[in-house]
Each structure stands twice: as structure tokens, then as C-alpha cells.
Design a protein around this motif. Structure first.
Motif, mmCIF file in Angstrom:
data_model
loop_
_atom_site.group_PDB
_atom_site.id
_atom_site.type_symbol
_atom_site.label_atom_id
_atom_site.label_comp_id
_atom_site.label_asym_id
_atom_site.label_seq_id
_atom_site.Cartn_x
_atom_site.Cartn_y
_atom_site.Cartn_z
ATOM 1 N N PRO A 226 -63.611 22.193 -6.205
ATOM 2 C CA PRO A 226 -63.966 23.610 -6.021
ATOM 3 C C PRO A 226 -64.875 24.134 -7.131
ATOM 4 O O PRO A 226 -64.727 23.786 -8.302
ATOM 5 C CB PRO A 226 -62.599 24.307 -6.037
ATOM 6 C CG PRO A 226 -61.646 23.274 -5.550
ATOM 7 C CD PRO A 226 -62.145 21.988 -6.128
ATOM 8 N N TRP A 227 -65.762 25.014 -6.745
ATOM 9 C CA TRP A 227 -66.782 25.545 -7.651
ATOM 10 C C TRP A 227 -66.305 26.813 -8.351
ATOM 11 O O TRP A 227 -65.383 27.486 -7.909
ATOM 12 C CB TRP A 227 -68.066 25.854 -6.865
ATOM 13 C CG TRP A 227 -68.780 24.612 -6.423
ATOM 14 C CD1 TRP A 227 -68.370 23.726 -5.479
ATOM 15 C CD2 TRP A 227 -70.022 24.111 -6.915
ATOM 16 N NE1 TRP A 227 -69.273 22.698 -5.337
ATOM 17 C CE2 TRP A 227 -70.298 22.903 -6.212
ATOM 18 C CE3 TRP A 227 -70.928 24.558 -7.878
ATOM 19 C CZ2 TRP A 227 -71.443 22.154 -6.449
ATOM 20 C CZ3 TRP A 227 -72.077 23.801 -8.115
ATOM 21 C CH2 TRP A 227 -72.322 22.608 -7.405
ATOM 22 N N GLY A 228 -66.996 27.133 -9.454
ATOM 23 C CA GLY A 228 -66.919 28.454 -10.052
ATOM 24 C C GLY A 228 -65.792 28.726 -11.008
ATOM 25 O O GLY A 228 -65.582 29.878 -11.390
ATOM 26 N N GLY A 229 -65.074 27.710 -11.447
ATOM 27 C CA GLY A 229 -64.002 27.951 -12.391
ATOM 28 C C GLY A 229 -64.519 28.071 -13.818
ATOM 29 O O GLY A 229 -65.554 27.499 -14.171
ATOM 30 N N ASP A 230 -63.786 28.849 -14.642
ATOM 31 C CA ASP A 230 -64.114 28.843 -16.066
ATOM 32 C C ASP A 230 -63.107 28.016 -16.859
ATOM 33 O O ASP A 230 -63.301 27.773 -18.048
ATOM 34 C CB ASP A 230 -64.235 30.256 -16.637
ATOM 35 C CG ASP A 230 -63.004 31.109 -16.408
ATOM 36 O OD1 ASP A 230 -62.088 30.676 -15.684
ATOM 37 O OD2 ASP A 230 -62.955 32.229 -16.960
ATOM 38 N N LEU A 231 -62.028 27.551 -16.204
ATOM 39 C CA LEU A 231 -61.124 26.564 -16.779
ATOM 40 C C LEU A 231 -60.767 25.545 -15.700
ATOM 41 O O LEU A 231 -60.230 25.911 -14.656
ATOM 42 C CB LEU A 231 -59.849 27.213 -17.320
ATOM 43 C CG LEU A 231 -58.793 26.219 -17.842
ATOM 44 C CD1 LEU A 231 -59.317 25.471 -19.072
ATOM 45 C CD2 LEU A 231 -57.479 26.926 -18.171
ATOM 46 N N TYR A 232 -61.074 24.291 -15.965
ATOM 47 C CA TYR A 232 -60.679 23.187 -15.088
ATOM 48 C C TYR A 232 -59.583 22.398 -15.793
ATOM 49 O O TYR A 232 -59.706 22.067 -16.983
ATOM 50 C CB TYR A 232 -61.868 22.289 -14.758
ATOM 51 C CG TYR A 232 -62.777 22.895 -13.697
ATOM 52 C CD1 TYR A 232 -62.742 22.447 -12.384
ATOM 53 C CD2 TYR A 232 -63.624 23.946 -14.018
ATOM 54 C CE1 TYR A 232 -63.540 23.022 -11.404
ATOM 55 C CE2 TYR A 232 -64.435 24.533 -13.055
ATOM 56 C CZ TYR A 232 -64.390 24.066 -11.746
ATOM 57 O OH TYR A 232 -65.174 24.643 -10.788
ATOM 58 N N SER A 261 -68.091 26.589 -19.435
ATOM 59 C CA SER A 261 -66.677 26.564 -19.052
ATOM 60 C C SER A 261 -65.898 25.550 -19.889
ATOM 61 O O SER A 261 -66.459 24.763 -20.653
ATOM 62 C CB SER A 261 -66.548 26.230 -17.566
ATOM 63 O OG SER A 261 -67.059 24.928 -17.325
ATOM 64 N N THR A 262 -64.604 25.586 -19.712
ATOM 65 C CA THR A 262 -63.692 24.749 -20.491
ATOM 66 C C THR A 262 -62.984 23.755 -19.583
ATOM 67 O O THR A 262 -62.641 24.068 -18.439
ATOM 68 C CB THR A 262 -62.646 25.625 -21.213
ATOM 69 O OG1 THR A 262 -63.326 26.521 -22.099
ATOM 70 C CG2 THR A 262 -61.667 24.783 -22.016
ATOM 71 N N LEU A 263 -62.779 22.559 -20.110
ATOM 72 C CA LEU A 263 -61.984 21.531 -19.434
ATOM 73 C C LEU A 263 -60.761 21.264 -20.297
ATOM 74 O O LEU A 263 -60.878 21.035 -21.505
ATOM 75 C CB LEU A 263 -62.799 20.252 -19.276
ATOM 76 C CG LEU A 263 -62.043 19.041 -18.692
ATOM 77 C CD1 LEU A 263 -61.784 19.244 -17.202
ATOM 78 C CD2 LEU A 263 -62.839 17.755 -18.922
ATOM 79 N N LEU A 264 -59.582 21.303 -19.677
ATOM 80 C CA LEU A 264 -58.342 20.993 -20.378
ATOM 81 C C LEU A 264 -57.732 19.747 -19.753
ATOM 82 O O LEU A 264 -57.349 19.751 -18.585
ATOM 83 C CB LEU A 264 -57.360 22.163 -20.291
ATOM 84 C CG LEU A 264 -56.051 21.974 -21.071
ATOM 85 C CD1 LEU A 264 -56.323 21.974 -22.581
ATOM 86 C CD2 LEU A 264 -55.041 23.067 -20.712
#
Length: 330
Positions: A226-232, A261-264
Motif C-alpha cells: 500500500p502507498w502513502g504511509g509515513d511509517l512502514y 518516511s520511516t521504516l521500522l
């Protein structure tokens, strides 16, 4: 004697799994029972059930307080379904079932070849689970119950209040996403997993009162996310795949995410110092079962993410599995 107990560990796994499958913890939760009463309640053979429950006393799941009178111990109570969401019943059943159990018998082959051994199942493990939906559902619930404890630690250690759209990739039952949304009341979430898994997660999300804030999306993370996240968020996902597949997942997250954006990544972090760790066991059996491994920084860099920090949880029963790596999209 200690070594003999270790050698017999495979038998203990099956004892715990069978006790869980028969729900003996549930049968004994209210009051002590005899082996005949337990056999009648479960439909098991009396002699076989008696042998099982006495074997269960040797590993501490039940106690025989008087001849043929069995009570549940605090250890055995961890298998009772009324201890949800921390019950280990589904996890015990899943690890004793063919999908997890049979590949472990080929550890020697995996060590010698450096490849996973899921050909034991006649197919890759995720294909096996798709063809065995009941076992798949049990495994998903078992992992979800473990995730409940892990989620509490993650939400306590990682500030999510700065994010507005949290996308949980391979989020299974949605337990972690629910914990993050409860900690970030201004955010909405996306739960992304295989369609049949996402369908089964709706009831849990609804029970937590979060259905209006969660978008349920079924799909394949090797194709797109899915598109458009600011945290994945990727919890225990990358470890299940070899480098090529893990990089494809990361590339799809990178493509779909907002700029900056951020990846956790939430996974166990194998210690670099020479010390025993449960993660060494996990790392070994990731090779056996899925050909995966615990590895992080080089993988993130190759996917055009910049590793910002490593967050270690406070010591506790779930701390082994909930190391956090925060990375930013370049």
C-alpha cells in the motif's frame, strides 16, 4: 542427565503440542480431574491419555496430587485459552504440527548445504500453509499471541505519535498495528497481508475498537504494498526470506512510501559478542525452515534506506524478539 534431557527435547515438544491440542489445560482449569474424566472429555484412548498426562507431569505442565488425580500447574496454565492474548496454546500446536516440525528433522542437511529443507513438505512452507489453511490459521494465531507481548514493548519504547499513516506489512492478525494505533490516536493504519490472513484479522481489530481507523488490504508484498504511509512496519518479515526476496520487499516499501518516511524493522538482533542467546537458535532454524536469517544494516543500505538507530527494549520475557531498527527512506 542434562544432556539426556536435551536429547529428548523433541519428545517434550510433542508432549506440549498434544496437551495443547487436546486442551487439557482448559479441562483442568476449573478443577482436578482423573485420567478417565480427561479421556472422556477429549475422546482420547484411556491408556494413551493416561500415559500422556503422566508424561506431562514430568515436564511440569500438570501435577498428580493423589493417585490418578491431576491438577493444572502455573506453567501448564500458559496453554489455557483464557490467558489470551498471551496464551501459548496455538503456538505449541503450530510448532508440533508438520509445517514446523518436519523440516527440523533435516537440520543436518541444511547445515551441510546452506539451504532450507522445506522440500520435506513437498513445497515451500508458505505454499504448504496455503494448502493447509487450518494449520496456517493456528500458526498465525500462535505468532499473534507472541506478538501481543512484543507489541507492548515496542509501543513503550518507540514514539509513534509523529506519524499519521502507519502501514504494517505482513501484519498477520494486526496485533502490533493495534498497539501502535492505540499509542498514536491521531493516526490511521493499513493492515497488509495475504487476503485470507487479513480477513481473519478483522474481528480482533474490531474488538479493539479500531475498525474505523484501519484499512484492510490483501496482496503479495513481492508485487506491491500500500502507498502513502509515513511509517512502514516490518515485524518478523525480512528474517523469513533470503536476501533477494527481502530486498524485493524493501524495494516495494521504498517505492510506496512518502518522501522522508520511516521504516521500522522489528526483529531479533543477534548479539555480536560471544554469548549464548535464544536468537542463535532462531537464526539456525530460519535456515532450516525458510532459508532466511537475521541480518539488517547491509540489507537496508542495499535497499536505499539509511539506518538511523537501533532501539533495544527493556529486559523482559519478550525482549529477545523485539529489537527495533529505525531507517529513513533516502
Amino acid at each position: 542427565m542434562r544432556l539426556i534431557q536435551m536429547i529428548q527435547g523433541c519428545q517434550v515438544t510433542q508432549i506440549v503440542g498434544t496437551v495443547a491440542q487436546l486442551d487439557l489445560a482448559g479441562q483442568l482449569a476449573a478443577e482436578p480431574k482423573s485420567s478417565a474424566e480427561l479421556a472422556d472429555a477429549t475422546g482420547a484412548d484411556l491408556d494413551g491419555l493416561t500415559r500422556l498426562v503422566r508424561a506431562a507431569t514430568t515436564v511440569g505442565l500438570v501435577a498428580e496430587t493423589e493417585p490418578d488425580r491431576f491438577v493444572l500447574t502455573p506453567l501448564g496454565a500458559c496453554l489455557a485459552t483464557n490467558t489470551q492474548p498471551t496464551s501459548l496454546r496455538d503456538f505449541a500446536i503450530a510448532l508440533a504440527a508438520p509445517g514446523q516440525w518436519l523440516p527440523c528433522g533435516h537440520l543436518y542437511d541444511a547445515v551441510m548445504t546452506g539451504r532450507c529443507t522445506t522440500t520435506t513438505l513437498g513445497m515451500e512452507i508458505w505454499d504448504y500453509y496455503q494448502e493447509n489453511p487450518e494449520e496456517d490459521a493456528t500458526f498465525a494465531r500462535g505468532v499473534g499471541n507472541l506478538t501481543a507481548g512484543i507489541s507492548t514493548e515496542v509501543a513503550a519504547c518507540y514514539d509513534v505519535t509523529r506519524f499519521t499513516r502507519i502501514v504494517d506489512i505482513g501484519g498477520s492478525q494486526g496485533v502490533l498495528l493495534a498497539a501502535l494505533l492505540e499509542a498514536a490516536p491521531q493516526a490511521t493504519g493499513v493492515l497488509f497481508d495475504r487476503p485470507e490472513i487479513v480477513t481473519g484479522a478483522r474481528s480482533m481489530i474490531t474488538t479493539r475498537g479500531l475498525a474505523e481507523r484501519v484499512e484492510f488490504v490483501g496482496g503479495n508484498f513481492f508485487t506491491e504494498v500500500p502507498w502513502g504511509g509515513d511509517l512502514y512496519v516490518l515485524k518478523s518479515v525480512l528474517q523469513d526470506w533470503d536476501d533477494a526476496h527481502a530486498l524485493r520487499i524493501l524495494a516495494n516499501c521504498h517505492r510506496a512510501a512518502r518522501p522522508g518516511s520511516t521504516l521500522l524493522v522489528v526483529e531479533g538482533i543477534v548479539p555480536t559478542e560471544p554469548t549464548p542467546s535464544p536468537l542463535h537458535l532462531l537464526n539456525l532454524f530460519l535456515l532450516v525452515q525458510v532459508g532466511g536469517r537475521e541480518r539488517h544494516q547491509a540489507l537496508l543500505e542495499a535497499a536505499d534506506y539509511r539506518l538511523e538507530r537501533v532501539i533495544l527494549p527493556r529486559p523482559g520475557p519478550y525482549s529477545t524478539w523485539c529489537g527495533m531498527l529505525e531507517a529513513h527512506r533516502r
